[in-house]
Design an enzyme around this catalytic site. Structure first.
Site, PDB file in Angstrom:
ATOM      1  N   ASP A 294      42.325  30.807  46.560  1.00  0.00           N
ATOM      2  CA  ASP A 294      43.619  31.894  45.482  1.00  0.00           C
ATOM      3  C   ASP A 294      44.651  31.991  47.098  1.00  0.00           C
ATOM      4  OD1 ASP A 294      42.188  33.681  47.600  1.00  0.00           O
ATOM      5  OD2 ASP A 294      41.462  35.179  46.391  1.00  0.00           O
TER       6      ASP A 294
ATOM      7  N   SER B 144      38.547  41.287  48.068  1.00  0.00           N
ATOM      8  CA  SER B 144      39.016  40.521  49.230  1.00  0.00           C
ATOM      9  C   SER B 144      38.101  41.385  50.124  1.00  0.00           C
ATOM     10  CB  SER B 144      40.238  41.249  49.906  1.00  0.00           C
ATOM     11  OG  SER B 144      40.383  39.830  50.843  1.00  0.00           O
TER      12      SER B 144
ATOM     13  N   HIS C 141      46.054  35.506  45.793  1.00  0.00           N
ATOM     14  CA  HIS C 141      44.776  36.461  46.408  1.00  0.00           C
ATOM     15  C   HIS C 141      45.337  38.074  46.020  1.00  0.00           C
ATOM     16  CE1 HIS C 141      41.198  38.010  48.384  1.00  0.00           C
ATOM     17  NE2 HIS C 141      42.311  38.489  49.501  1.00  0.00           N
TER      18      HIS C 141
END
Ligand code: CA
Length: 310
Positions: free
Chosen positions: A254, A107, A276
């Site tokens: 995601d 991320s 994610h």
């Protein structure tokens, strides 16, 4: 519980029992350089027994890798986080005697790792981003749009989210790291990443959804990501990611990062059946049982790095 839920539970239990039986060659993840895992927004190294990269460090270590889990500000700009990561890397190099590290960032950890590779390529063997926010997230855009600069909502949002980051930091044992959630959201917005990419372009695709350069200034670049916002009915975070995935107006994502935005360097895969949080084996291992385990994907990447002599 209805019949399909029972079937799902049974499949889940079977997978849990069967998967650990998988055998790996000795030294499968033994990279030349230490692996440093870099967490994302609202991330941490561990809170009590719960790791951010759930069960991933042990899985990498079991195949011979030296693994370090960094802890930078849970919420701050890419540059602030990057400077903190650089200090940690220098400490790791001093402790191990290694000359470089392999960075794997999830991320916001993706751009954070890229920052260090950009300013100190001599210390970095590779950067791999996992669900990396390399070309912004419409979720950050939307957040900043709902709470424009100077508004009361911006002040409130800033206070609440910075407070959350401070709490995470406190729980994970690093209460002194500076937190600034609005700076984080600005870094993760489309405009913020465009500006960041202009200063730190290494590995970023020059086309909208292509691959980037596989190697720049001696640093190898890789990326992978998922495109399935909901994957496990037992994971309470799935409905949240289904909701945020609406910000993408139909584009593959995601839940928080678009498939194309995740691209960096050599794209290993941009469509795993993962959301994610699945990408880092969360929540506590509740992932898609019909997809390769995220832990396996990390191990495969370590093996890939080993093959390149990194
Ligand atoms: Ca999950």
């Amino acid at each position: 519980m209805n019949a399909s839920r029972w079937k799902f539970l049974l499949a889940f239990l079977l997978a849990t029992l069967v998967l650990p039986a998988q055998s790996w060659a000795t030294g499968y993840t033994q990279t030349k350089y230490p692996i440093v895992l870099v967490h994302g927004l609202f991330g941490f190294d561990n809170i009590g027994p719960v790791e951010y990269f759930y069960n991933i460090p042990a899985a990498l270590r079991s195949g011979g890798a030296q693994v370090y889990v960094s802890q930078v500000s849970a919420a701050n700009s890419t540059e602030v986080r990057g400077e903190q990561l650089l200090v940690e890397i220098q400490q790791i190099l001093a402790a191990t005697g290694a000359t470089k590290v392999n960075l794997i960032g999830h991320s916001h950890g993706g751009p954070t790792a890229r920052y260090v590779a950009s300013i100190r390529p001599d210390l970095v063997a590779s950067v791999s981003t996992v669900g990396g926010v390399n070309k912004g997230s419409p979720v950050a855009d939307m957040l900043l749009g709902i709470a424009p600069a100077g508004s009361l909502s911006r002040t409130v949002l800033g206070s609440i989210t910075t407070g959350l980051a401070e709490l995470i930091s406190f729980l994970s044992g690093a209460p002194t790291l500076p937190q600034n959630a609005i700076a984080a959201a600005t870094s993760l917005s489309t405009a913020g990443t465009l500006k960041f990419n202009a200063a730190h372009p290494q590995g970023v695709p020059t086309t909208a959804c292509g691959q980037g350069a596989s190697q720049v200034s001696g640093v190898y670049y890789f990326s992978w990501s998922g495109t399935q916002p909901a994957t496990n009915i037992f994971d309470i975070t799935d409905p949240f990611l289904v909701l945020t995935s609406l910000a993408f107006a139909g584009a593959s994502n995601d839940g928080l990062v678009g498939s194309c935005s995740s691209h960096l360097g050599t794209v290993i895969r941009d469509n795993y059946g993962m959301n994610h949080l699945d990408e880092v084996n969360q929540t506590i291992g509740l992932v898609n049982i019909f997809e390769t385990s995220p832990v396996t994907v990390f191990r495969q990447q370590a093996n890939r790095l080993q093959g390149l002599g990194l």
